[in-house]
Design a protein around this motif. Structure first.
Motif, PDB file in Angstrom:
ATOM      1  N   LEU A  61       0.857  -1.186   0.000  1.00 38.80           N
ATOM      2  CA  LEU A  61       0.000   0.000   0.000  1.00 38.80           C
ATOM      3  C   LEU A  61       0.887   1.227   0.000  1.00 38.80           C
ATOM      4  O   LEU A  61       1.780   1.358   0.841  1.00 38.80           O
ATOM      5  CB  LEU A  61      -0.914   0.008   1.228  1.00 38.80           C
ATOM      6  CG  LEU A  61      -1.902  -1.152   1.349  1.00 38.80           C
ATOM      7  CD1 LEU A  61      -2.600  -1.105   2.696  1.00 38.80           C
ATOM      8  CD2 LEU A  61      -2.920  -1.116   0.224  1.00 38.80           C
ATOM      9  N   ARG A  62       0.633   2.143  -0.934  1.00 37.55           N
ATOM     10  CA  ARG A  62       1.394   3.380  -1.033  1.00 37.55           C
ATOM     11  C   ARG A  62       0.447   4.518  -1.391  1.00 37.55           C
ATOM     12  O   ARG A  62      -0.563   4.298  -2.066  1.00 37.55           O
ATOM     13  CB  ARG A  62       2.474   3.278  -2.109  1.00 37.55           C
ATOM     14  CG  ARG A  62       3.596   2.298  -1.787  1.00 37.55           C
ATOM     15  CD  ARG A  62       4.363   2.707  -0.559  1.00 37.55           C
ATOM     16  NE  ARG A  62       5.477   1.783  -0.274  1.00 37.55           N
ATOM     17  CZ  ARG A  62       6.172   1.792   0.845  1.00 37.55           C
ATOM     18  NH1 ARG A  62       5.860   2.661   1.787  1.00 37.55           N
ATOM     19  NH2 ARG A  62       7.160   0.947   1.032  1.00 37.55           N
ATOM     20  N   PRO A  63       0.755   5.748  -0.974  1.00 41.02           N
ATOM     21  CA  PRO A  63      -0.089   6.879  -1.380  1.00 41.02           C
ATOM     22  C   PRO A  63      -0.181   7.024  -2.886  1.00 41.02           C
ATOM     23  O   PRO A  63      -1.215   7.378  -3.428  1.00 41.02           O
ATOM     24  CB  PRO A  63       0.608   8.080  -0.739  1.00 41.02           C
ATOM     25  CG  PRO A  63       1.357   7.511   0.415  1.00 41.02           C
ATOM     26  CD  PRO A  63       1.795   6.152  -0.010  1.00 41.02           C
ATOM     27  N   SER A  64       0.893   6.743  -3.603  1.00 39.72           N
ATOM     28  CA  SER A  64       0.875   6.745  -5.070  1.00 39.72           C
ATOM     29  C   SER A  64       1.932   5.754  -5.535  1.00 39.72           C
ATOM     30  O   SER A  64       3.077   5.793  -5.086  1.00 39.72           O
ATOM     31  CB  SER A  64       1.165   8.136  -5.634  1.00 39.72           C
ATOM     32  OG  SER A  64       2.427   8.588  -5.217  1.00 39.72           O
ATOM     33  N   THR A  65       1.533   4.847  -6.418  1.00 37.86           N
ATOM     34  CA  THR A  65       2.420   3.779  -6.855  1.00 37.86           C
ATOM     35  C   THR A  65       3.454   4.314  -7.832  1.00 37.86           C
ATOM     36  O   THR A  65       3.134   5.047  -8.761  1.00 37.86           O
ATOM     37  CB  THR A  65       1.612   2.660  -7.522  1.00 37.86           C
ATOM     38  OG1 THR A  65       0.613   2.206  -6.609  1.00 37.86           O
ATOM     39  CG2 THR A  65       2.504   1.499  -7.900  1.00 37.86           C
ATOM     40  N   LYS A  66       4.705   3.950  -7.604  1.00 44.60           N
ATOM     41  CA  LYS A  66       5.797   4.326  -8.483  1.00 44.60           C
ATOM     42  C   LYS A  66       6.516   3.065  -8.944  1.00 44.60           C
ATOM     43  O   LYS A  66       6.270   1.969  -8.454  1.00 44.60           O
ATOM     44  CB  LYS A  66       6.769   5.272  -7.772  1.00 44.60           C
ATOM     45  CG  LYS A  66       6.135   6.589  -7.334  1.00 44.60           C
ATOM     46  CD  LYS A  66       7.160   7.492  -6.679  1.00 44.60           C
ATOM     47  CE  LYS A  66       6.524   8.814  -6.252  1.00 44.60           C
ATOM     48  NZ  LYS A  66       7.499   9.722  -5.607  1.00 44.60           N
ATOM     49  N   SER A  67       7.414   3.256  -9.906  1.00 47.30           N
ATOM     50  CA  SER A  67       8.114   2.100 -10.456  1.00 47.30           C
ATOM     51  C   SER A  67       8.945   1.393  -9.398  1.00 47.30           C
ATOM     52  O   SER A  67       9.099   0.179  -9.426  1.00 47.30           O
ATOM     53  CB  SER A  67       9.004   2.531 -11.622  1.00 47.30           C
ATOM     54  OG  SER A  67       9.950   3.508 -11.194  1.00 47.30           O
ATOM     55  N   VAL A  68       9.488   2.154  -8.444  1.00 38.14           N
ATOM     56  CA  VAL A  68      10.273   1.510  -7.395  1.00 38.14           C
ATOM     57  C   VAL A  68       9.394   0.625  -6.523  1.00 38.14           C
ATOM     58  O   VAL A  68       9.838  -0.389  -5.984  1.00 38.14           O
ATOM     59  CB  VAL A  68      11.007   2.572  -6.557  1.00 38.14           C
ATOM     60  CG1 VAL A  68      10.027   3.414  -5.773  1.00 38.14           C
ATOM     61  CG2 VAL A  68      12.012   1.924  -5.616  1.00 38.14           C
ATOM     62  N   ASP A  69       8.102   0.967  -6.375  1.00 43.26           N
ATOM     63  CA  ASP A  69       7.198   0.119  -5.600  1.00 43.26           C
ATOM     64  C   ASP A  69       7.002  -1.230  -6.275  1.00 43.26           C
ATOM     65  O   ASP A  69       6.900  -2.259  -5.604  1.00 43.26           O
ATOM     66  CB  ASP A  69       5.847   0.814  -5.433  1.00 43.26           C
ATOM     67  CG  ASP A  69       5.955   2.064  -4.569  1.00 43.26           C
ATOM     68  OD1 ASP A  69       6.792   2.051  -3.660  1.00 43.26           O
ATOM     69  OD2 ASP A  69       5.219   3.018  -4.818  1.00 43.26           O
ATOM     70  N   ALA A  70       6.902  -1.239  -7.598  1.00 46.03           N
ATOM     71  CA  ALA A  70       6.781  -2.504  -8.313  1.00 46.03           C
ATOM     72  C   ALA A  70       8.024  -3.351  -8.119  1.00 46.03           C
ATOM     73  O   ALA A  70       7.941  -4.580  -7.982  1.00 46.03           O
ATOM     74  CB  ALA A  70       6.524  -2.240  -9.798  1.00 46.03           C
ATOM     75  N   SER A  71       9.191  -2.715  -8.100  1.00 50.02           N
ATOM     76  CA  SER A  71      10.420  -3.466  -7.869  1.00 50.02           C
ATOM     77  C   SER A  71      10.483  -4.003  -6.448  1.00 50.02           C
ATOM     78  O   SER A  71      10.916  -5.137  -6.216  1.00 50.02           O
ATOM     79  CB  SER A  71      11.632  -2.575  -8.161  1.00 50.02           C
ATOM     80  OG  SER A  71      11.620  -2.121  -9.492  1.00 50.02           O
TER      81      SER A  71
END
Length: 693
Positions: free
Chosen positions: A303-313
């Motif tokens: 869960l993140r306030p806004s998903t970024k590419s680093v979150d997918a990694s």
């Protein structure tokens, strides 16, 4: 030669019509038949002559009656069924000489016995029914008999109450075709109502030319619109309309997978829950998850306030890393207490001894959509690093990753709706003021989600995991994983600390005398000594050093030692002891704009004060007064988002002290008593957190 009529069988005792008489069969041989005769005791007739006779017919031959379609009879009114059953009794007597309820050995009534034809029985039956008060003609009985022989009981029922009508009534076919074209034209356009479709239908008819077609009444056209737009969302949601129109026209196929990780799907969606980022700050978060198609295991969810590419990694890293048991979780959630092959896997990876009951799965193929997060260079590089086949779906084809789409919907129905602050999937389903409920913070909600995945999702029988030999039995994801491991010999290879650092975004910096500088932050470590003011040897980067960092935790970075085998050197932020919790780029950039001329030490103090004010809330005094006593709304929001994205410190080992680093200065005494600030430990991916203390 006349047409040969072969009866199904010719046996002794049957009655046949031959040479103008009804005769009984006395004997049958291979070449001739012995028949009764009025002028002689018997008559021998060759079989070829018997079968070629023009009036030859086998009488009272049993016929195969059609099975009555009882299911279709349920669509008829009760009176029509009752009338059909009444006719069936009389028709059976006409066909066989006896009513269907006659006792064995009962002799036929006069007019229905041996020697009577079907035609004569029809006349007898018509006269009998007329005498009973039913005006019936022999032709009517014959018509009922033929219907019964063709369609069974359903042929005797009155079809007028269930007579099929035309699909679109009296509407001309050109009008129907024109309206279908109007509906098709609006698939990718903005939503319009039925009045536009009716107007466009008339325009299409005029554009086609030809013979003029008269449009039905307005009411009839609206009924036609309702029929043709059913299930298409032509006057509803544009997103759903496009999805339905561009979906698969053929039946959905089944992707055959036989091993965990063979095909995995990843997607992100807003979670329908309001989250309290900090006191008084409420927002929504995005859920990014990855599911294994073979076992339906939800391998990771963040869960993140806004998903970024680093979150997918990072999600990818969590998938191939054992889930650690956390304080407060019951023992039944341990892998050793589950159906997973714990002992067998423990011999391969000792870290699984303290892991939770969730499989460790290494993806072979990842299916995703064309979202910016998943087609980014960062995520593609992570997939290439782990030798994962990256497979994007076709645009506008969410059904190609239907498993993760269904999983995200299940999280909303099985988990999110039980939480305070549930908003529903759209504004029509939202209640009054969900933001005023007793909301969870983001770290607490993440911990609840992780526990729910292990306790509920992994142990819930899944509809898509049925036993082929016993379709009534359902498997849980953990049971399916254990069965697949036994069948295919799958061996999980968990991610190492080196691999974890490789998944983080990289930057190239020089190592100076004071350390490394990134976004006005200084990082230093005694191990950086051999690198200071030296060239890294990487010509393409002008001798700079490769630095990997976590944008959600600016407390430390990792520098690759290109001169000494490519190992990692951990460097810590110089003023880490001034901040009570790790914070990210968002908070640092926010304070940098407010104090553009401030020194690095002042920036660290400002960030710490911002977090302290936000944590204290409007009703509690801050630990230390500053010039601006009233916190700004932007300060609250930035601090809340920073705190929400900060990693949990429950599993972090303590920060080792170094003799080369100066001890923090003693705080000056003030009129108010200050609380002791205890810095939190840092997460070290190179250290094994699962080892015994």
């Amino acid at each position: 030669m006349s047409r040969l009529k072969r009866p199904p069988a010719l046996a002794v005792g049957q009655r046949v019509r031959f040479d103008g008489q009804v005769r009984g069969v006395l004997e049958v041989t291979a070449q001739a038949a012995v028949l009764e005769d009025d002028r002689a005791p018997h008559r021998v007739v060759a079989l070829i002559d018997l079968f070629e006779a023009a009036d030859f017919e086998v009488l009272f031959q049993p016929e195969r009656m059609p099975m009555p379609p009882t299911g279709l009879l349920e669509t008829f009114p009760p009176d029509a069924v009752k009338q059909a059953l009444w006719w069936e009794k009389h028709i059976l007597e006409v066909l066989h000489g006896l009513p269907p309820d006659a006792e064995p050995g009962t002799a036929p009534r006069p007019g229905y016995g041996l020697g009577s034809s079907v035609t004569s029985r029809q006349r007898v039956k018509a006269a009998e029914l007329t005498a009973l008060g039913h005006e019936v003609k022999p032709s009517t009985v014959g018509l009922r008999r033929r219907r019964y022989q063709e369609d069974g009981l359903i042929g005797l029922a009155d079809h007028r109450p269930v007579r099929k009508r035309r699909e679109f009534g009296s509407v001309p076919e050109p009008v129907v075709d024109a309206m279908r074209q109007a509906i098709k034209e609006g698939v990718d356009t903005s939503t319009r109502n039925g009045a536009y479709l009716i107007w466009r239908t008339g325009e299409i008819l005029r554009e086609r030319g030809g013979e003029p077609v008269e449009l039905p009444s307005r009411r009839t056209l609206y009924r036609l619109v309702a029929k043709l737009t059913a299930g298409t969302h032509a006057t509803g949601s544009a997103v759903t309309r496009r999805s339905r129109a561009h979906g698969a026209a053929a039946p959905f196929g089944e992707l055959t997978v036989s091993a965990p990780g063979e095909v995995m799907q990843i997607d992100s969606t807003p979670l329908d829950v309001m989250v309290r980022l900090d006191n008084g700050i409420v927002g929504k978060v995005e859920l990014t998850g990855m599911i294994d198609v073979a076992s339906r295991t939800l391998s990771a969810a963040v869960l993140r306030p806004s998903t970024k590419s680093v979150d997918a990694s990072v999600l990818l890293a969590r998938t191939v890393t054992p889930e650690l048991m956390r304080p407060g979780w019951v023992d039944v959630l341990k892998m050793s207490r589950s159906v997973l092959p714990h002992r067998r896997l423990l011999t391969l990876d000792e870290r699984l001894e303290y892991a939770a009951a969730k499989p460790v799965i290494v993806p072979e193929m990842i299916v995703c959509d064309h979202g910016k997060v998943f087609i980014s260079r960062n995520f593609r590089a992570s997939c290439r690093f782990l030798e994962i086949d990256f497979q994007p779906t076709h645009k506008g084809s969410p059904f190609e990753k239907g498993h993760i789409e269904k999983m995200l919907g299940s999280v909303a129905t099985m988990f999110a709706q039980f939480l305070p602050g549930h908003t529903g999937r759209n504004t029509d389903r939202r209640g009054r003021h969900p933001e005023q409920e007793n909301l969870w913070s983001l770290p607490e909600l993440q911990d609840l989600l992780d526990e729910w995945i292990i306790a509920q999702w992994q142990n819930r029988p899944h509809e898509g995991l049925r036993d082929p030999d016993h379709p009534g039995r359902l498997f849980t994801p953990n049971q399916k994983y254990a069965a697949l491991v036994e069948a295919c010999g799958y061996v999980p290879v968990a991610l190492s600390g080196q691999d974890y650092i490789e998944l983080l975004p990289a930057a190239w910096r020089a190592v100076n005398t004071y350390g490394i500088r990134i976004n006005n932050r200084t990082y230093d470590s005694p191990e950086l000594g051999p690198m200071r003011r030296y060239d890294s040897g990487v010509t393409a980067k002008r001798g700079l050093w490769e630095v990997h960092r976590d944008p959600y935790d600016v407390s430390q970075v990792w520098v690759r030692d290109h001169r000494a085998g490519g190992g990692w050197v951990q460097a810590t932020w110089k003023y880490l002891n001034r901040a009570p919790v790790p914070f990210g780029d968002l908070a640092w950039d926010h304070v940098s704009h407010q104090l553009p001329k401030a020194t690095e030490e002042e920036l660290a103090d400002a960030v710490a004060a911002l977090l302290t004010r936000a944590h204290a809330g409007p009703d509690q005094p801050a630990a230390k007064k500053s010039r601006r006593t009233k916190p700004a709304k932007g300060d609250h929001r930035v601090a809340a988002r920073t705190k929400a994205t900060a990693p949990a410190a429950s599993v972090a080992p303590p920060l080792p002290t170094s003799q080369h680093e100066p001890s923090p200065e003693e705080p000056e005494e003030d009129e108010e008593t200050l609380a002791e600030v205890i810095p939190l430990g840092l997460f070290d991916p190179l250290e094994d957190p699962w080892k015994r203390p």
